[in-house]
Motif scaffolding. Structure first.
Motif, PDB file in Angstrom:
ATOM      1  N   ARG A 193       0.660  -1.444  -0.404  1.00 18.12           N
ATOM      2  CA  ARG A 193       0.012   0.169   0.083  1.00 18.12           C
ATOM      3  C   ARG A 193       0.875   1.358   0.179  1.00 18.12           C
ATOM      4  O   ARG A 193       0.013   1.983   0.103  1.00 18.12           O
ATOM      5  CB  ARG A 193      -0.235   0.049   0.915  1.00 18.12           C
ATOM      6  CG  ARG A 193      -2.229  -0.839   1.516  1.00 18.12           C
ATOM      7  CD  ARG A 193      -2.754  -1.037   2.720  1.00 18.12           C
ATOM      8  NE  ARG A 193      -3.788  -2.211   2.381  1.00 18.12           N
ATOM      9  CZ  ARG A 193      -5.070  -2.370   1.933  1.00 18.12           C
ATOM     10  NH1 ARG A 193      -5.231  -0.925   1.538  1.00 18.12           N
ATOM     11  NH2 ARG A 193      -5.352  -3.617   2.073  1.00 18.12           N
ATOM     12  N   LYS A 237      -4.677  -0.189  -8.310  1.00 24.44           N
ATOM     13  CA  LYS A 237      -5.989   0.636  -7.717  1.00 24.44           C
ATOM     14  C   LYS A 237      -5.969   0.896  -6.542  1.00 24.44           C
ATOM     15  O   LYS A 237      -5.546   2.287  -5.723  1.00 24.44           O
ATOM     16  CB  LYS A 237      -6.974  -0.394  -7.345  1.00 24.44           C
ATOM     17  CG  LYS A 237      -8.496   0.473  -7.061  1.00 24.44           C
ATOM     18  CD  LYS A 237      -9.584  -0.777  -6.901  1.00 24.44           C
ATOM     19  CE  LYS A 237      -9.449  -1.593  -8.908  1.00 24.44           C
ATOM     20  NZ  LYS A 237     -11.028  -2.386  -8.134  1.00 24.44           N
ATOM     21  N   LEU A 238      -4.725   0.381  -5.464  1.00 26.29           N
ATOM     22  CA  LEU A 238      -4.930   1.100  -4.379  1.00 26.29           C
ATOM     23  C   LEU A 238      -3.802   2.178  -4.676  1.00 26.29           C
ATOM     24  O   LEU A 238      -3.652   3.140  -4.002  1.00 26.29           O
ATOM     25  CB  LEU A 238      -3.774  -0.052  -3.668  1.00 26.29           C
ATOM     26  CG  LEU A 238      -3.879  -0.970  -3.237  1.00 26.29           C
ATOM     27  CD1 LEU A 238      -2.644  -2.186  -2.042  1.00 26.29           C
ATOM     28  CD2 LEU A 238      -4.796  -0.856  -1.661  1.00 26.29           C
ATOM     29  N   HIS A 239      -3.184   2.299  -5.156  1.00 28.82           N
ATOM     30  CA  HIS A 239      -2.053   3.791  -5.186  1.00 28.82           C
ATOM     31  C   HIS A 239      -2.387   4.479  -6.552  1.00 28.82           C
ATOM     32  O   HIS A 239      -2.431   6.070  -6.660  1.00 28.82           O
ATOM     33  CB  HIS A 239      -0.367   3.269  -5.776  1.00 28.82           C
ATOM     34  CG  HIS A 239      -0.205   2.294  -5.801  1.00 28.82           C
ATOM     35  ND1 HIS A 239       1.110   2.943  -4.247  1.00 28.82           N
ATOM     36  CD2 HIS A 239      -0.369   0.926  -4.756  1.00 28.82           C
ATOM     37  CE1 HIS A 239       1.638   2.135  -3.654  1.00 28.82           C
ATOM     38  NE2 HIS A 239       1.598   1.422  -3.925  1.00 28.82           N
ATOM     39  N   LEU A 241      -6.513   4.993  -7.213  1.00 34.58           N
ATOM     40  CA  LEU A 241      -7.774   5.376  -7.352  1.00 34.58           C
ATOM     41  C   LEU A 241      -8.298   6.514  -6.735  1.00 34.58           C
ATOM     42  O   LEU A 241      -8.903   7.331  -6.716  1.00 34.58           O
ATOM     43  CB  LEU A 241      -8.155   3.834  -7.064  1.00 34.58           C
ATOM     44  CG  LEU A 241     -10.319   3.656  -7.353  1.00 34.58           C
ATOM     45  CD1 LEU A 241     -11.080   4.468  -8.087  1.00 34.58           C
ATOM     46  CD2 LEU A 241     -10.801   3.139  -6.311  1.00 34.58           C
ATOM     47  N   ASP A 242      -7.580   6.171  -5.917  1.00 35.86           N
ATOM     48  CA  ASP A 242      -7.333   7.531  -4.719  1.00 35.86           C
ATOM     49  C   ASP A 242      -7.896   8.977  -5.379  1.00 35.86           C
ATOM     50  O   ASP A 242      -8.277  10.024  -4.962  1.00 35.86           O
ATOM     51  CB  ASP A 242      -6.922   7.374  -3.202  1.00 35.86           C
ATOM     52  CG  ASP A 242      -7.203   6.418  -2.343  1.00 35.86           C
ATOM     53  OD1 ASP A 242      -8.523   5.806  -2.754  1.00 35.86           O
ATOM     54  OD2 ASP A 242      -7.333   5.906  -1.419  1.00 35.86           O
ATOM     55  N   GLN A 243      -7.035   8.952  -5.563  1.00 36.93           N
ATOM     56  CA  GLN A 243      -5.631  10.627  -6.697  1.00 36.93           C
ATOM     57  C   GLN A 243      -6.961  10.772  -7.533  1.00 36.93           C
ATOM     58  O   GLN A 243      -7.760  11.971  -8.345  1.00 36.93           O
ATOM     59  CB  GLN A 243      -5.113   9.804  -7.119  1.00 36.93           C
ATOM     60  CG  GLN A 243      -3.766   9.667  -6.453  1.00 36.93           C
ATOM     61  CD  GLN A 243      -2.189   9.780  -7.283  1.00 36.93           C
ATOM     62  OE1 GLN A 243      -2.212  10.312  -7.311  1.00 36.93           O
ATOM     63  NE2 GLN A 243      -1.460   8.512  -7.183  1.00 36.93           N
ATOM     64  N   GLN A 245     -10.763   9.515  -7.879  1.00 33.88           N
ATOM     65  CA  GLN A 245     -11.487   9.869  -7.186  1.00 33.88           C
ATOM     66  C   GLN A 245     -11.751  11.351  -6.498  1.00 33.88           C
ATOM     67  O   GLN A 245     -12.826  12.317  -6.499  1.00 33.88           O
ATOM     68  CB  GLN A 245     -12.295   8.797  -5.985  1.00 33.88           C
ATOM     69  CG  GLN A 245     -12.304   7.854  -7.249  1.00 33.88           C
ATOM     70  CD  GLN A 245     -12.722   5.904  -5.736  1.00 33.88           C
ATOM     71  OE1 GLN A 245     -11.809   6.623  -4.743  1.00 33.88           O
ATOM     72  NE2 GLN A 245     -13.858   5.452  -6.027  1.00 33.88           N
ATOM     73  N   ALA A 246     -10.492  11.914  -6.053  1.00 30.64           N
ATOM     74  CA  ALA A 246     -10.241  13.662  -5.706  1.00 30.64           C
ATOM     75  C   ALA A 246     -10.498  14.515  -6.346  1.00 30.64           C
ATOM     76  O   ALA A 246     -10.815  15.272  -6.256  1.00 30.64           O
ATOM     77  CB  ALA A 246      -8.681  13.301  -4.407  1.00 30.64           C
TER      78      ALA A 246
END
Length: 402
Positions: A193, A237-239, A241-243, A245-246
């Protein structure tokens, strides 16, 4: 027309690209009844909705088309959905979409030329600005490594058997959609992660934690590559997806992330095949080999058997030496291996390419190149050459016996 200019002209939201490497079936080398270029369902659902239906049998559409790379005049092709499996509820019926009749208006279409087997082909569908549906096709068949390298530097590696389709401006801005695959069953290590693992780390973890239901090296290679890709996508996706979606503060931020994703995928795919083969050799008792040994002219063949030291020892019987080159595609790359190990007259070449023309196969034979492909891919080669191709299992057993 210049390829760079052609790409520039199609780089817009009004074009939808479908990219693939032409198989022997596509170019008519396998005597299959499935004539024409296979296209994926997602493409028809998006831009060819007229034929994406099952209430009538084999819905079709005629479109103007030009093969710009070879200066061909405009012709009319047929896009058809063979739907007997769903329309007539035939369990063994057809359920596939194809572009056919490339040789109807014109003869000697480059898309039906066996010499283009393995080449990258781009089908650029022009879209109606109101409906978003396809109104015509411009095709480009890459004519050599220079064009292929240019394209792959923009959209990533185009592997045999993989179908890449997306709006042109998305693809060419670094947005490369992942293949739709099932989610991996493995639980990712916690430390992945914070640090993206190398390709070797991913493959080693897969080997230690996934139980494959086969003892056949050819199927094992295919299964391992499939599961490795699932695992890779979960890590990605771990690295990422958050970026995503933000959201992004600027277009440059989006492009920067897209290019980072694209480059990582290219780096991963370039080396994974060799790592898988190395592991499979050991699993099936072929334990004596060297990798990336330096030979004449500072060449570095992918595998030498039984070792680098044996190859450099002029007293070692050269009849017991073997070389294996590894290339996902071989159409314009097979000649690169001819001088990689001068002591070994017969060069083995492992590839995932879906067929070659009979003429190219004869050229390979004349240069003492022996093709090695996964057993399942043999049926994608012309029937007259299938018996002269080694499977991975054949190669392992033969090399062990030597």
């Amino acid at each position: 027309m210049d390829f760079t200019q052609w790409i520039h002209d199609k780089n817009s939201s009004s074009h939808w690209w479908f990219v693939k490497r032409l198989s022997a079936n596509d170019t008519g080398q396998t005597d299959s009844h499935q004539v024409g270029i296979y296209i994926p369902k997602r493409l028809t659902d998006n831009i060819l909705k007229h034929i994406s239906r099952t209430d009538i049998k084999n819905p079709d559409l005629h479109l103007p088309a030009k093969i710009d790379s070879h200066g061909m005049p405009q012709q009319t092709v047929r896009v058809i959905y063979y739907n007997s499996k769903k329309h007539e509820n035939k369990p063994k019926g057809r359920d596939e979409q194809r572009i056919t009749q490339w040789n109807t208006d014109l003869s000697d279409s480059p898309l039906q030329d066996g010499a283009n087997t393995g080449a990258i082909a781009i089908f650029s569908f022009e879209l109606d600005p109101n409906s978003g549906q396809a109104t015509g096709i411009n095709a480009w068949i890459c004519t050599g490594l220079e064009e292929e390298n240019l394209l792959e530097s923009l959209i990533g590696e185009v592997l045999p058997g993989e179908l890449l389709e997306e709006r042109a401006d998305n693809l060419l801005s670094g947005f490369i959609p992942a293949k739709q695959v099932a989610k991996t069953r493995l639980i990712l290590p916690e430390h992945w992660r914070t640090a993206f693992p190398s390709g070797k780390e991913i493959i080693d973890y897969l080997d230690e934690n996934f139980r494959f239901q086969t003892t056949d090296p050819d199927k094992l290679l295919t299964d391992r590559r499939r599961e490795e890709y699932k695992l890779f996508l979960e890590v990605e996706k771990l690295h990422v997806l958050d970026q995503v979606q933000a959201g992004f503060q600027s277009v440059d931020d989006f492009i920067s992330l897209a290019n980072s994703v694209s480059n990582r995928r290219k780096s991963r795919s370039g080396k994974s095949l060799e790592i898988h083969l190395e592991d499979i050799f050991r699993k099936f008792g072929l334990t004596e080999f060297g990798t990336q040994c330096r030979t004449e002219g500072n060449k570095k063949p992918d595998f030498l058997f039984p070792s680098c030291e044996a190859y450099r020892d002029n007293g070692f019987n050269q009849d017991k030496l073997r070389m294996l080159a590894v290339k996902t595609t071989c159409k314009d790359r097979w000649r690169q291996i001819l001088n990689e190990a001068n002591r070994i007259p017969y060069k083995h070449l492992f590839t995932l390419q879906e067929g070659v023309s009979e003429n190219q196969f004869r050229e390979m034979q004349d240069e003492n190149v022996i093709l090695v492909v996964p057993e399942k891919l043999k049926e994608k080669y012309p029937k007259v050459v299938q018996s002269k191709i080694l499977s991975l299992k054949d190669f392992i057993n033969h090399t062990k016996s030597v």
